[in-house]
Every structure is written in structure tokens, then in C-alpha cells.
Write a protein that holds these residues in place. Structure first.
Motif, short mmCIF file in Angstrom:
data_model
loop_
_atom_site.label_atom_id
_atom_site.label_comp_id
_atom_site.label_asym_id
_atom_site.label_seq_id
_atom_site.Cartn_x
_atom_site.Cartn_y
_atom_site.Cartn_z
N HIS A 119 58.99 -27.58 38.54
CA HIS A 119 59.54 -26.38 39.19
C HIS A 119 58.52 -25.26 39.30
O HIS A 119 58.73 -24.29 40.04
N GLN A 120 57.37 -25.41 38.61
CA GLN A 120 56.32 -24.39 38.73
C GLN A 120 55.28 -24.74 39.80
O GLN A 120 54.45 -23.90 40.14
N VAL A 121 55.31 -25.94 40.32
CA VAL A 121 54.33 -26.32 41.35
C VAL A 121 55.00 -26.61 42.69
O VAL A 121 54.32 -26.85 43.69
N MET A 122 56.33 -26.59 42.74
CA MET A 122 57.03 -26.81 44.00
C MET A 122 58.40 -26.13 43.93
O MET A 122 58.89 -25.82 42.85
N ARG A 123 58.99 -25.89 45.09
CA ARG A 123 60.32 -25.29 45.12
C ARG A 123 61.18 -26.02 46.14
O ARG A 123 60.68 -26.59 47.12
N ARG A 124 62.46 -25.95 45.91
CA ARG A 124 63.43 -26.64 46.76
C ARG A 124 63.43 -26.03 48.15
O ARG A 124 63.53 -24.81 48.32
N ARG A 125 63.25 -26.87 49.17
CA ARG A 125 63.35 -26.42 50.56
C ARG A 125 64.75 -26.79 51.06
O ARG A 125 65.14 -27.97 51.02
N GLU A 126 65.48 -25.82 51.51
CA GLU A 126 66.83 -26.07 52.02
C GLU A 126 66.96 -25.46 53.41
O GLU A 126 67.72 -24.53 53.65
N GLU A 127 66.22 -26.00 54.33
CA GLU A 127 66.20 -25.54 55.72
C GLU A 127 67.31 -26.27 56.48
O GLU A 127 67.15 -27.40 56.93
N VAL A 128 68.44 -25.61 56.59
CA VAL A 128 69.61 -26.23 57.24
C VAL A 128 69.38 -26.31 58.75
O VAL A 128 68.93 -25.35 59.38
N VAL A 129 69.71 -27.47 59.31
CA VAL A 129 69.56 -27.70 60.76
C VAL A 129 70.91 -28.15 61.31
O VAL A 129 71.64 -28.92 60.66
#
Length: 905
Positions: A698-708
Motif C-alpha cells: 500500500h506504500q508503493v501503489m494505490r487502488r485505481r477505481e476509474e469507473v467507466v
């Protein structure tokens, strides 16, 4: 015989007719009688002459030993008046080509004139058919004639008596090879390999390549073994063994004798088969089984030899065909050994199945008695007393309960303590020791079934009990069956009693309260000591058709002193305002014990069920006994831990460790207990390569929640992606078939899912199948591709991390183990929780050039693999063109039809 008229009731109540009906040779229904002989024929049952024929057929079959498949009715007689037929013809051969005995039946009683006319019909039919023997039959009067050895007109000299004079089995007196008792050619004990081959062969004969379902075949096999044991125990010295085939004996004669043996056995010991149960096999099958088993003695064969033979036999048959009921012997042997059972213990398996765990209990305790009481006159009595008074089982499935009893009987007893056709959850039992089922036993073993749910009012699973009586089910209308069986197992233990149960991993790691698993873990913590948990490999039950991941729980019920300490600390925490989990932690702190954890990779058999010398669980001897030397096994490590828990330092091969119960309880918010999780966490903290950075994900990446919302552009093409177990991202087809449609925005109008876009360089994985390797970094060609929320997407936020390096890193052996360690559930679709994934730590050099150098060989090999696949494809096209001259036309292979998943879209 009485000379008053024969009635319909007389015929139906005739003992031979009744037995022939039970054996399936005669059937009387709705005013018709049907004979299942060489040909199936049906006649009017209101005809008095038919009553005579029916009794005669039953008599010839059951008393004289003539096989039904060698009899025919209404046989057309050559060179006689049109439509003249013989009532019954018995043949010498199975093809019914060689007539032996002709029977003429008349209603009873006949006048002298009618009788003489019937006798003339008999002679005319017999002579025309060239049968040497004839029987005139009217029930109250019968006359047996020797026709073949006298002139055609003789009617007096060739009278040889009544029906009783009809020869048995074609007049050939059988000779028997095996005579009971010392000084005779009696049956002998069998070596393990001989016994195994014979029982395997007999089961194969009955199963008939799948003609009978496996459970039925095994039940019938058990009946024949029961009859054989009865013969071995009760045939007097000097008498022929009854479970054998004499010279020139017919199938009917052998089968009749074994049917009587079985009936006698059931009468002598009614605890296995209920009154009125029959052997439901053709006479030929019974005959063939008797020929295979006739020369061996099961009751005189040593228990060890029987154990070795049956271990292999039960393993293969149940594993392949009755897997839902069978636990591999290696698992049962290990579980029993870990419990250290001795002859003073009272042991029960609450879901006994075929009896594998109970057999292991008997064998291990008997071996222990042999060692501890060697030379004692009472040695055998000690062993018999343990089997007869201290080993119990409950099995809800009626047929399996019988198989369990037979299994124990063949291993020299213990079968009378099996409670059959009743659930372990019931409140009332037939065996006195089980009433009431509280604090009755010192040891509980077994592998309870899981996957079913128990609901309030379920009489099949609860009997006279109520779900509300179980603490783990409080406030719930239904719970998984293994949850309440586990509680019953704990409650049936005496104080300080122990259990060893195979349980699904979901019970140890499922996080949602709806699953009830956290609630069960609280119950465990509050009622006893978790002594050990051993994780089994995924393939442990695969041969049985089960994909479940399981572990074995070894647990001890509190002593009164432990109960007092726990309860005092627990109550004190609640009084201070602590919640349930805090109170449990306080109670565990007051006890302060360590838990032994282990993970088995090898368990003595492969994923296909084939035997293997690799076994992390224990070391065994050739005769099935446990080796005295258990160094380097989980059993040996546990014994080392048990001697000095505070000093135990663990092991890497096999993978074992000890952990403080309070540390275990607080390591995860859900209080998960599964060994694979803690063993990995130990490894996770153990090593960081020099110069590398260690950080949680969680310190090197984050959740992407790009709704389409693709439906907003109905005509626009869309790419939906999926991930293979090899980490390959590929397009997901919009449908099935040779030409599935392309994804367009309009296809998403009725979708119930929320769709998310992934970007090149993102990490994406399957939350259900991550443990199978379904994780990858999105390549350029899939930039903007869509997934549902079952595929979490992460963008890399640490500029030091190269996406290709991260892709290789997350597919390395270490992280594949990590993903398996953090999953929850036990089925083939285990879920990875987002929080657990993000908490994983990764190590990497902070120089991207170094990262690229480290993975250069991997990338080159991957590229070579793709190029080789393409080169192979082009080469095959060129070769195909030589054959059919169709250029580079692609061949469309037929697609395999995939099963539709329940509840699928």
C-alpha cells in the motif's frame, strides 16, 4: 402332502415361493405371476394350475439347486399337436439347448383319469424334447419318472418316487475341498497382498464396471463378507465349509447356501444388518465371489495383515468412487498418532464414514498394548476389551454405517459400538454411553462433512435436537454443518479430553461475520486449548473429487482449573468495559500457552492419489505401523514441541513453528488461525536482500477505481480483459461459439456490474483466483481495458519501481506462496481480501536499471517463447498448404462446451 384343494393363499404363503419372490425369481402383482427365468414370462395368477407351477419352480430352484436361468416355461414341443407346450423344462446348459427335466403341472387335486392324461402329456413332451427325466406335479400328488432309461411305453417300472426323488444339481454329488477343523484341509490365513487382491477382485465382480453404483456395490460386498465370517466362526469341525464351491455345483446351489449363511449371520448378530435385509445379487455373482474367497480365512489372518490389505483396497475404491465418505489412511493415521491414544481412552468418531479413523485407533492402540504388555496372559483380553468397550462411532448414512461395522468386524471387532442411521447432532442415541452426549469421551477423531447447512427444524441432521441448543448457532436460522459438529465434539469430551478433526480452512480464516467462522473461533478460544493446527496440501482430498483446502485441528477441552482462570479474566475484562474479543484476549493471556503450527506439502500420496514415499506428516513402517524414529516429520516436531513448548524453535523442512496464543489472536483483525498464514508471516520478516527496500504494497501503489459507463457510447468498441493463471492478460470474449460478437458499449446497458478502466503499467489481479497466479501488469495494448470490481486495479506510485520488474516479482515463488497464505475460504475459488493484499511487503532494489538487469533473462525467455509459438504456427500453415493447398487459411477447431456455473450470468 394334503389332498384338499390347493388355494391361492397356500401358493402365496408357501415358504419356497416367498423366498423365490425375495430373490427376484418370481413376482406376483395385480393378478399376474411373472417368472424371471431364462425368459421372462407372465401368466394369469387366478389359474389354479399356475399355483402348482409357481410352487414347483420355487422348489426346483431352492431345494434341488437348479438355476433359474436354465429353466423355461411354456416350451413349444416339436412333432406334437399344434400349440402343445411343456409347462416347465429344466436344461443342462445356460443356452437352454439340452433339455434335462420336463415337468407337467395340473391343478390339485386331479381325478385318476385326469392324472393319467397328464402323465401321458408328460411322456409325450419329454420324448419329443428328448429329456431323460420327467415330473408329474399336482402339488398333493407328484410322480418322478426315469424316462430315458426305459421303453417309451413303460409307466410303472420307471416310477422313482415323488418330487423328493428328483436329483439335486443334475444328480452330481458335489465334493468339497475345504473341511473345517484341525487335521483337515481347512482354509488358511492370507498374506496381505493375497488378501488385497482377493477382496479387490470380489468387489470388482460385484461393481461390474459401474453397473451398480459404488455404494450399493460396497454394501453387497459387505453382506458376502459377513456371510463368510459367519461360516468361519460357526462351521463345526469335520464339516465342509459352506462358503465354498463344490465340484459340479450349480450357481443356484451355492447361492442358496450363502443366502442361508447370511440369514443365519444376521440372526446371530443383528447389530449390523436390519431384520429382513437380503443379498441383492444374481446367483452367478455370489458363486463367483465364493470361488475367489473360499480358500482364505479372514478371522485367522493377523490384524496387521488385514490392515495393510484393506488400507490399499479402501483407499482406491473409496477414493475413486466414494470419495465423499473416505479420508486417506495417511491422514487418519497421523491424526490418531498426534492424539497419543492409549487403552484407557474412550474414543469416538462422530461422523465415522467407512471407519478409517476408528480402524487406526484400534491398530495403534493394539500395537501399543503388544509393546506394553508383551508376554502377559491377558494380552488379547486387553485388546478385545478396548475394541468392545472403548471405541465408538456415529454415522448418519445407513449403508455407510453398515460398511463401517463390517470393516471393523473384519478387523476383529468393535462394530457393536457404531450408532447407525442417526446424526451426531441428535440428543437421543441408542447406545447408552452416548446418552446424554456430554463429557462422555476422552478423545474425538474424524473428518466431519462440510458444505451442508443445518437449519432449525432439520430433522435429518438434528433429530430430536434443536439448533438453538448449540452456542455457535445462537441467533442464526442456519449454520454450516461442521460448525455444530465441532461444538458437539468439544462438548462430548471430558474435561482435559482431546480431539483431532479435519476441518475446512474457511473455518480458520473466513473474515465475514456472516460466515459464522469468526464466531466459531471465539467458541474455540473460550472452551479449550488450541494445541496444534496442521495445514494439509490442496490435493489432500482431490482424488475424492473434493477441491477443498483443509487443516487438522488438535484441541483440548479446558481442565476445571484452566476454565476458572479463563473465566475470571474474561469476566473481569467485560466488567471493565471490554468487548467480546478483548475479553477473550484477557482470558487467553491468563492461560498463556503456545500453539504448534505446521504445513504439510507431502502426505504420502500424490495429487492423483498414487502412493508416494514423501510424507511430511509421519514416518511409517512397511506393515503400517508408525516408526519409532519420527525426526524430520511433523509428528516428530510436535512431540519435540510438546516436551518443551517454551524452548521450541521450529523447523523449515517440514515447515513448523510455535506461536503464543495471544500473539496469534491479535495478529489479524479476524483472529484467523490458519497455519499457512502465520508460517508465511514468519518467513516474510526473516530476510531482506542487502541494499533492497522493504515496503508494504500500500506504500508503493494505490487502488485505481476509474469507473467507466460503456453504455453511454453504445456504438463504441470496448476491450474487456481477463487474466490467466500464467499471468497473461487476454481479451475476454463477449460470447461463446465460433464467431462471438465484439464488445460494444450497447452490450453493457443491462449489466449489473460496475466497470473499471485499467491503465498500462497498472497491477491487476483476480480477487478470487489470485492464489492460482492470476495477477499481471497491464501492457500497452490493454490500456483502457475494462474489468469488474472482482479484479482490483492498482497504479504504481513509487517511481523507483519498474512495472516489468514488479510483474516478475509478484509471479516469483515467494509471492505465489504469499498469495496462497493470505487467501480466505477453502473451496476452489478462494478470496483474497484487499486489506491483506495491501499489507503484503515487497522487496526491491531502488535502482530501476538494476531491476531491469535482474529480470533480463526472464523477459528474453518470455519473448523467445512468444516467437517460438509464432514460428511453430507459421510452419504448420506452410505444411498444411502442401497437404490441402488452401494457403494461410486458419482452421477453426470445435470449441468444447463449457458447463454453466450455478448462478452465472
Amino acid at each position: 402332502m394334503p389332498r384338499n384343494p390347493l388355494t391361492r393363499e397356500d401358493a402365496e404363503l408357501n415358504e419356497h415361493v416367498a423366498e423365490a419372490i425375495r430373490r427376484g425369481v418370481i413376482e406376483i402383482k395385480r393378478g399376474r405371476v411373472t417368472y424371471h427365468l431364462n425368459q421372462r414370462r407372465s401368466y394369469d395368477w387366478l389359474d389354479p394350475e399356475e399355483w402348482v407351477r409357481c410352487i414347483t419352480i420355487a422348489y426346483l430352484f431352492l431345494v434341488k439347486g437348479y438355476p433359474p436361468n436354465r429353466m423355461r416355461t411354456e416350451v413349444v414341443v416339436p412333432r406334437r399337436v399344434p400349440n402343445d407346450v411343456a409347462d416347465i423344462v429344466v436344461y443342462r446348459d445356460d443356452q437352454c439347448r439340452e433339455p434335462y427335466l420336463v415337468v407337467e403341472c395340473k391343478s390339485a387335486p386331479q381325478t385318476p383319469g385326469g392324472r393319467n392324461q397328464g402323465i401321458e402329456q408328460l411322456f409325450g413332451n419329454a420324448n419329443s424334447l428328448r429329456a431323460p427325466l420327467g415330473l408329474y406335479e399336482e402339488y398333493s400328488e407328484s410322480i418322478f419318472f426315469d424316462i430315458g432309461n426305459y421303453p417309451p411305453t413303460e409307466r410303472n417300472e420307471n416310477r422313482k418316487g415323488s418330487r423328493n426323488a428328483v436329483p439335486e444339481q443334475y444328480g452330481q454329488v458335489p465334493e468339497f475341498t475345504y473341511i473345517a477343523g484341525p487335521g483337515h484341509n481347512d482354509i488358511r490365513p492370507a498374506r496381505p497382498n493375497v488378501l488385497e487382491n482377493k477382496i479387490r477382485r470380489t468387489h470388482s465382480l460385484i461393481w461390474a464396471g459401474g453397473k451398480r453404483d459404488p455404494l450399493t456395490a460396497f454394501d453387497e460386498w459387505s453382506k458376502l463378507l459377513f456371510a463368510k465370517v459367519e461360516d468361519e466362526r460357526t462351521t463345526p469341525n469335520g464339516e465342509p465349509r459352506r462358503f465354498q464351491v463344490g465340484t459340479n455345483e450349480t450357481t443356484a446351489a451355492v447361492a442358496n447356501r450363502i443366502h442361508r449363511l447370511f440369514a443365519q449371520a444376521c440372526k446371530s448378530d443383528p447389530t449390523i444388518f436390519p431384520e429382513g435385509i437380503r443379498i441383492n445379487l444374481p446367483d452367478k455373482k455370489i458363486y463367483e465371489v465364493a470361488r475367489v474367497l473360499q480358500d482364505i480365512s479372514i478371522t485367522d489372518t493377523s490384524v496387521d495383515s488385514i490392515g495393510v490389505a484393506f488400507e490399499s483396497f479402501f483407499g482406491s475404491v473409496f477414493r475413486g468412487e466414494l470419495g465423499q465418505y473416505f479420508t486417506m489412511r495417511q491422514i487418519a493415521r497421523f491424526a490418531v498418532a498426534m492424539l497419543d491414544i492409549d487403552h484407557d481412552d474412550y474414543v469416538i468418531d462422530l461422523t465415522a464414514g467407512s471407519g478409517g479413523f476408528l480402524l487406526e485407533v484400534l491398530l495403534q492402540v493394539w500395537h501399543q498394548i503388544d509393546q506394553n504388555f508383551a508376554g502377559r496372559a491377558e494380552l488379547e483380553r486387553y485388546k478385545n476389551d478396548f475394541a468392545l468397550h472403548k471405541v465408538y462411532g456415529i454415522e448418519i448414512h445407513e449403508v455407510l454405517a453398515r460398511i463401517c461395522k463390517i470393516n471393523l468386524l473384519l478387523h476383529h471387532d468393535g462394530h457393536t459400538n457404531i450408532e447407525g442411521d442417526r446424526s451426531a447432532l441428535d440428543s437421543i442415541f441408542g447406545l447408552p454411553r452416548l446418552n446424554p452426549p456430554e463429557r462422555r469421551f476422552t478423545r474425538v477423531v474424524g473428518n466431519p462433512p462440510f458444505g451442508d447447512e443445518v437449519g432449525e427444524g432439520d430433522e435429518d441432521l438434528l433429530g430430536s435436537n434443536q439448533l438453538a441448543n448449540f452456542e455457535v448457532a445462537q441467533g442464526r436460522p442456519k449454520v454450516p454443518s461442521e460448525h455444530v459438529i465441532l461444538e458437539r465434539a468439544i462438548r462430548i469430551l471430558e474435561d482435559n479430553g482431546k480431539l483431532g478433526l479435519v476441518l475446512p480452512d474457511g473455518l480458520f480464516n473466513n473474515q465475514g461475520e456472516q460466515s459464522n467462522c469468526p464466531n466459531v473461533r471465539r467458541y474455540l478460544a473460550k472452551n479449550g486449548v488450541i494445541e496444534a493446527i496442521v495445514s494439509l496440501p490442496d490435493h489432500a482430498f482431490r482424488k475424492s473429487g473434493a477441491q477443498n483446502k483443509t487443516s487438522i485441528l488438535f484441541y483440548r477441552r479446558f481442565t476445571p482449573a484452566e476454565r476458572a482462570r479463563f473465566d475470571a479474566a474474561y469476566a473481569g475484562s467485560l466488567e471493565e468495559g471490554g468487548d467480546e474479543d478483548a475479553a477473550i484476549l484477557a482470558g487467553l493471556g491468563a492461560l498463556g500457552y503456545k500453539v504448534f503450527l505446521a504445513e504439510a506439502v507431502h502426505v504420502g500420496y500424490t495429487s492423483t492419489g498414487a502412493p508416494s514415499d514423501k510424507n511430511d506428516l509421519y514416518r511409517g513402517e512397511a506393515d503400517g505401523r508408525l516408526s519409532a524414529d519420527q525426526i524430520g516429520t511433523i509428528l516428530g516436531e510436535y512431540r519435540r514441541f510438546h516436551e518443551r513448548p517454551c524452548e521450541y524453535d521450529g523447523s523449515v523442512s517440514p515447515d513448523c513453528m510455535a506461536i503464543e496464543i495471544t500473539e496469534m489472536w491479535t495478529a489479524h483483525d479476524s483472529h484467523r488461525l490458519d497455519p499457512k498464514y502465520f508460517l508465511f508471516k514468519r518467513e516474510e520478516r526473516s530476510f531482506t536482500p542487502e541494499g533492497w527496500v522493504r515496503l508494504p504494497l500500500h506504500q508503493v501503489m494505490r487502488r485505481r477505481e476509474e469507473v467507466v459507463r460503456p453504455e453511454e457510447t453504445p456504438e463504441a468498441p470496448v476491450i474487456v480483459m481477463t487474466i490467466s493463471q500464467t499471468g497473461e492478460i487476454r481479451p475476454r470474449e463477449a460470447g461463446k461459439g465460433r464467431n462471438p460478437p465484439a464488445w460494444l458499449g450497447m452490450y453493457f446497458e443491462d449489466s449489473s456490474s460496475t466497470w473499471y478502466a485499467a491503465r498500462a503499467g497498472d497491477v491487476v489481479f483476480s480477487s478470487i483466483d489470485l492464489w492460482k497466479g492470476c495477477i499481471a501488469v497491464v501492457p500497452e495494448e490493454f490500456d483502457g481495458a475494462l474489468v469488474t470490481n472482482e479484479f482490483p486495479i492498482y497504479e504504481i506510485t513509487d517511481p523507483r519501481l519498474d512495472p516489468e520488474f514488479l510483474s516478475c516479482l509478484l509471479r516469483s515463488r515467494y509471492y505465489q506462496r504469499a498469495f496462497r497464505a493470505i487467501t480466505t475460504g477453502h473451496s476452489n475459488r478462494r478470496r483474497t481480501q484487499i486489506a491483506d493484499f495491501e499489507a503484503l511487503e515487497i522487496c526491491f532494489p531502488d535502482d530501476r536499471e538494476v531491476q531491469r538487469t535482474l529480470i533480463a533473462d526472464v523477459l528474453a525467455a518470455r519473448e523467445s517463447q512468444r516467437n517460438a509459438a509464432q514460428a511453430l504456427h507459421q510452419a504448420m500453415l506452410r505444411f498444411s498448404d502442401i497437404i490441402d493447398q488452401r494457403g494461410e487459411e486458419e482452421f477453426q477447431p470445435l470449441e468444447e462446451e463449457e458447463p454453466v456455473a450455478a448462478g452465472g450470468e
